[in-house]
Design an enzyme around this catalytic site. Structure first.
Site, PDB file in Angstrom:
ATOM      1  N   SER A  61       0.795  -1.243   0.000  1.00 15.59           N
ATOM      2  CA  SER A  61       0.000   0.000   0.000  1.00 15.59           C
ATOM      3  C   SER A  61       0.821   1.284   0.000  1.00 15.59           C
ATOM      4  O   SER A  61       0.261   2.365  -0.180  1.00 15.59           O
ATOM      5  CB  SER A  61      -0.943   0.016   1.197  1.00 15.59           C
ATOM      6  OG  SER A  61      -2.000  -0.867   0.963  1.00 15.59           O
ATOM      7  N   LYS A  64       0.330   3.315  -2.956  1.00 15.38           N
ATOM      8  CA  LYS A  64      -0.864   4.168  -3.115  1.00 15.38           C
ATOM      9  C   LYS A  64      -0.481   5.646  -3.132  1.00 15.38           C
ATOM     10  O   LYS A  64      -1.173   6.474  -3.717  1.00 15.38           O
ATOM     11  CB  LYS A  64      -1.861   3.885  -1.988  1.00 15.38           C
ATOM     12  CG  LYS A  64      -2.487   2.492  -2.065  1.00 15.38           C
ATOM     13  CD  LYS A  64      -3.284   2.157  -0.810  1.00 15.38           C
ATOM     14  CE  LYS A  64      -3.908   0.764  -0.898  1.00 15.38           C
ATOM     15  NZ  LYS A  64      -4.508   0.325   0.379  1.00 15.38           N
ATOM     16  N   TYR A 189      -3.157  -2.271 -10.492  1.00 11.04           N
ATOM     17  CA  TYR A 189      -3.108  -2.151  -9.023  1.00 11.04           C
ATOM     18  C   TYR A 189      -2.316  -3.300  -8.394  1.00 11.04           C
ATOM     19  O   TYR A 189      -1.449  -3.078  -7.539  1.00 11.04           O
ATOM     20  CB  TYR A 189      -4.541  -2.087  -8.468  1.00 11.04           C
ATOM     21  CG  TYR A 189      -4.602  -2.145  -6.962  1.00 11.04           C
ATOM     22  CD1 TYR A 189      -4.302  -1.025  -6.178  1.00 11.04           C
ATOM     23  CD2 TYR A 189      -4.936  -3.327  -6.293  1.00 11.04           C
ATOM     24  CE1 TYR A 189      -4.335  -1.091  -4.792  1.00 11.04           C
ATOM     25  CE2 TYR A 189      -4.971  -3.392  -4.911  1.00 11.04           C
ATOM     26  CZ  TYR A 189      -4.670  -2.271  -4.159  1.00 11.04           C
ATOM     27  OH  TYR A 189      -4.689  -2.338  -2.786  1.00 11.04           O
ATOM     28  N   TYR A 241      -4.428   3.780   7.999  1.00 14.70           N
ATOM     29  CA  TYR A 241      -5.810   3.263   8.045  1.00 14.70           C
ATOM     30  C   TYR A 241      -6.510   3.674   9.335  1.00 14.70           C
ATOM     31  O   TYR A 241      -6.392   4.817   9.769  1.00 14.70           O
ATOM     32  CB  TYR A 241      -5.832   1.730   7.897  1.00 14.70           C
ATOM     33  CG  TYR A 241      -4.926   1.220   6.825  1.00 14.70           C
ATOM     34  CD1 TYR A 241      -5.145   1.595   5.501  1.00 14.70           C
ATOM     35  CD2 TYR A 241      -3.851   0.400   7.100  1.00 14.70           C
ATOM     36  CE1 TYR A 241      -4.318   1.133   4.499  1.00 14.70           C
ATOM     37  CE2 TYR A 241      -3.017  -0.063   6.109  1.00 14.70           C
ATOM     38  CZ  TYR A 241      -3.257   0.318   4.814  1.00 14.70           C
ATOM     39  OH  TYR A 241      -2.433  -0.125   3.839  1.00 14.70           O
ATOM     40  N   VAL A 259       1.120  -3.978   3.684  1.00 13.23           N
ATOM     41  CA  VAL A 259       1.072  -5.307   4.314  1.00 13.23           C
ATOM     42  C   VAL A 259       2.322  -6.150   4.050  1.00 13.23           C
ATOM     43  O   VAL A 259       2.450  -7.239   4.594  1.00 13.23           O
ATOM     44  CB  VAL A 259      -0.197  -6.119   3.955  1.00 13.23           C
ATOM     45  CG1 VAL A 259      -1.426  -5.557   4.634  1.00 13.23           C
ATOM     46  CG2 VAL A 259      -0.387  -6.240   2.463  1.00 13.23           C
TER      47      VAL A 259
HETATM   48  N1  GLN Z   1      -2.056  -5.392  -2.144  1.00 11.42           N
HETATM   49  C1  GLN Z   1      -2.730  -5.260  -0.867  1.00 11.42           C
HETATM   50  C2  GLN Z   1      -4.217  -5.377  -1.044  1.00 11.42           C
HETATM   51  O1  GLN Z   1      -4.741  -4.830  -1.990  1.00 11.42           O
HETATM   52  C3  GLN Z   1      -2.362  -3.930  -0.279  1.00 11.42           C
HETATM   53  C4  GLN Z   1      -3.007  -3.722   1.068  1.00 11.42           C
HETATM   54  C5  GLN Z   1      -2.090  -3.117   2.080  1.00 11.42           C
HETATM   55  O2  GLN Z   1      -0.886  -3.033   1.929  1.00 11.42           O
HETATM   56  N2  GLN Z   1      -2.678  -2.714   3.178  1.00 11.42           N
HETATM   57  O3  GLN Z   1      -4.888  -5.978  -0.256  1.00 11.42           O
END
Ligand code: GLN
Length: 305
Positions: A61, A64, A189, A241, A259
């Site tokens: 993430s 992002k 993505y 988050y 993650v």
């Molecule tokens: N690739 C992960 C997902 O889409 C990214 C989520 C994350 O890093 N929190 O679930």
């Protein structure tokens, strides 16, 4: 600085035992749960690393932030924020509930999965390959690392199990937030999440943002200052988050987690910080990584508040 970083890593290693690897992407369970590393990049281009700073992990993430920057550069903020909000969430990063109940179906912010997928759909490009190549090229510039590539196993693992993200994307297509082909958007993505990095790479991303969008090591103006400001504001309120409030109270920095176990922080006008610790807390953030950032923030008096 090097000694400070060594001490902080060693005193926080025990917190890796308090977290778990992300298992909903099966390939992520192969990561080293005990790893903990940190890298700090100063705005005059110096770098200090400690612990397992050569550990490779997927950016997840943290990407992002990059796609948000590109979408803002392609479309301007009015268009982007007419599709995706800028409000924090109290739900998990992959939650679907708010899409139906809040904000006329607009995802709450670009740092949760729904918002990030909508953001990727706004990046200009003929197909997923063009869009992903734009994201990869921009990430190479922000990290100064020409060798970045995706971890194919993690990409395939997420693509074959990513049904929650498919649900989010199809829901957004049904409400008109996304107008492009869903498979194409999700392919870009999933690829952006699978870019393999080290904590040095993400620390450099933090340094570019800390330096108002100017690359510290070569002086290139990569990200417009106004966009760097917007992105840091969204990282501060939404980057961790539904743990963003606690992170603001305890650490007080614009940051973004993934993650894969990475956390990237931008200390305005001072530093970029990258941390890796793949064991995650129940919000999906690096459990020991957060402790490292907390110590670093306190010892160096970095909180922006
Ligand atoms: N690739 C992960 C997902 O889409 C990214 C989520 C994350 O890093 N929190 O679930």
């Amino acid at each position: 600085m090097k000694e400070l970083l060594n001490n902080i890593i060693e005193s926080n290693r025990r917190y890796t035992k308090q977290g778990e690897l992300a298992a909903y992407i099966p390939e992520l369970t192969k990561a080293n749960k005990d790893a903990l590393g940190v890298c700090v990049t100063t705005l005059d281009g110096q770098e200090f690393c400690a612990g397992d700073c050569e550990t490779k992990f997927t950016i997840q993430s943290i990407s992002k932030v990059i796609s948000l920057i590109i979408a803002l550069m392609d479309n301007g903020k009015e268009k982007v924020f007419s599709k995706v909000g800028v409000e924090p969430t109290s739900e998990a990063f992959n939650s679907i509930t708010n899409l139906e109940t809040k904000n006329l179906h607009r995802p709450l912010n670009p740092m949760i999965n729904a918002g990030a997928i909508a953001i990727v759909s706004l990046i200009e490009g003929e197909n997923s390959e063009c869009v992903f190549n734009k994201i990869l090229d921009f990430t190479k510039k922000m990290t100064g690392n020409e060798n970045l590539h995706i971890d194919e196993n993690i990409y395939r693992s997420e693509k074959s199990t990513g049904d929650r993200n498919r649900s989010l994307a199809y829901f957004m297509k049904s409400t008109g937030v996304i107008t492009k082909d869903i498979d194409e958007v999700l392919d870009a993505y999933f690829r952006q999440c699978s870019i393999e990095v080290t904590c040095r790479d993400i620390s450099r991303i933090g340094a570019v943002l800390a330096n108002d969008g100017v690359i510290p090591w070569n002086g290139e103006k990569l990200v417009p200052k106004e966009i760097a400001r917007i992105v840091k504001a969204i990282m501060t309120t939404c980057g961790m988050y539904d743990e963003s409030g606690e992170f603001a109270v305890n650490i007080g920095l614009p940051a973004k987690s993934g993650v894969g176990g990475g956390v990237m922080a931008a200390v305005p006008s001072k530093l970029g910080i990258g941390v890796v610790g793949p064991a995650l807390d129940d919000k999906g953030n690096s459990s020991a990584g957060i402790k490292v950032l907390e110590d670093l923030s306190k010892k160096l008096n970095l909180s922006i508040f």
